[in-house]
Design a protein around this motif. Structure first.
Motif, short mmCIF file in Angstrom:
data_model
loop_
_atom_site.label_atom_id
_atom_site.label_comp_id
_atom_site.label_asym_id
_atom_site.label_seq_id
_atom_site.Cartn_x
_atom_site.Cartn_y
_atom_site.Cartn_z
N GLU A 171 -17.16 18.98 0.43
CA GLU A 171 -17.12 17.54 0.21
C GLU A 171 -17.30 17.26 -1.28
O GLU A 171 -17.84 18.06 -2.01
N GLN A 172 -16.85 16.09 -1.70
CA GLN A 172 -17.02 15.66 -3.10
C GLN A 172 -16.53 16.73 -4.07
O GLN A 172 -17.24 17.17 -4.98
N ILE B 289 -8.43 12.59 1.34
CA ILE B 289 -9.04 11.31 0.94
C ILE B 289 -10.47 11.24 1.48
O ILE B 289 -10.74 11.54 2.64
N GLY B 290 -11.39 10.87 0.61
CA GLY B 290 -12.79 10.80 0.97
C GLY B 290 -13.55 12.07 0.68
O GLY B 290 -14.79 12.07 0.73
N ARG B 291 -12.83 13.15 0.37
CA ARG B 291 -13.48 14.43 0.09
C ARG B 291 -13.27 14.90 -1.35
O ARG B 291 -13.89 15.86 -1.78
N ALA C 61 -13.71 14.00 -5.20
CA ALA C 61 -14.42 13.10 -6.10
C ALA C 61 -13.66 12.87 -7.40
O ALA C 61 -13.81 11.82 -8.03
N LEU D 189 -4.54 6.51 -5.16
CA LEU D 189 -5.68 6.85 -4.31
C LEU D 189 -7.00 6.32 -4.84
O LEU D 189 -8.02 6.48 -4.19
N ASP D 190 -7.01 5.74 -6.01
CA ASP D 190 -8.25 5.24 -6.62
C ASP D 190 -9.28 6.35 -6.76
O ASP D 190 -10.47 6.17 -6.49
N ILE D 191 -8.80 7.54 -7.16
CA ILE D 191 -9.67 8.69 -7.43
C ILE D 191 -9.77 8.86 -8.94
O ILE D 191 -8.74 8.85 -9.64
#
Length: 236
Positions: free
Chosen positions: A71-72, A93-95, A97, A182-184
């Motif tokens: 994660e992250q 997405i969500g994983r 950072a 993706l706003d990453i």
């Protein structure tokens, strides 16, 4: 690891495997972070290249992160590895950072590497046509472009480590937008003497609205200047 530590997943460029990232990975670990060096399908010594497609590289990045339960993650792409990393980020997405491009292509949707540079296109298409297994190999005369600041002996050693690249990895495109969709958070790290990218690194960085963070060396400066590259990744 410390509470603020990160997990770096390091994706190599064409013709290379996880070994290319090992010097930087060791320094990231010494700084308290987890660092994983990936080898994409067909690019380990002795791997079969039959039937491989660009999508296989994307699936591999995603599956390696999945099976480790990461994660992250900070995804780091070198050179052509920008294709696999960009597409993988859309499946994670969500994983993820952050995404860091290091001397890397920031791909446009639907545009393969052969679409980024006419000279590259001609070279790659000729190499695939001449190959019995649809691969593209580096010739020794091209190595100084990758390691411009190194001796002939070091260039020869690097050449001996390279393996043929599946041609489809260069001629196929990804069907996703760049990671700004993706706003990453993203960063672009560029070597001062990079001579190998299909376009100037500053142009690729500009596709993400970024100015590159500069490090010394050529296209392979993760091998020749690992201290500076590791520090740039940590600071990005």
């Amino acid at each position: 690891m410390t509470r603020s530590s990160s997990t770096f997943v390091l994706v190599p460029g064409a013709w290379q495997a996880g070994w290319a990232w090992q010097p930087v990975a060791r320094r990231l670990r010494a700084a308290g972070h987890q660092a994983i060096t990936l080898t994409l399908p067909g690019l380990a010594d002795g791997d079969s290249t039959t039937g491989l497609h660009l999508s296989d590289t994307v699936d591999h990045v995603v599956s390696e992160i999945d099976k480790r339960g990461l994660e992250q993650v900070t995804l780091v792409a070198h050179s052509w590895g920008g294709y696999a990393v960009t597409a993988a980020a859309h499946q994670l997405i969500g994983r993820v950072a952050k995404v860091i491009y290091y001397n890397a292509v920031v791909p446009k949707r639907g545009v393969p590497l052969t679409g980024e540079n006419e000279d590259y296109s001609d070279m790659i298409e000729a190499a695939v046509a001449a190959s019995p297994d649809d691969t593209v190999s580096v010739v020794i005369e091209q190595v100084p472009t990758l390691l411009p600041d190194q001796s002939a002996q070091a260039q020869q050693l690097f050449f001996e480590l390279l393996v043929p690249q599946p041609g489809a990895y260069f001629t196929e495109a990804i069907d996703v937008p760049d990671i700004t969709a993706l706003d990453i958070p993203a960063a672009y790290v560029l070597s001062e003497d990079d001579r190998a990218l299909a376009r100037p690194g500053a142009e690729f960085a500009a596709r993400l609205g970024l100015a590159p963070v500069m490090v010394p060396g050529g296209h392979q400066s993760m091998l020749t200047h690992p201290d500076e590259v590791a520090q740039a990744l940590l600071a990005a």
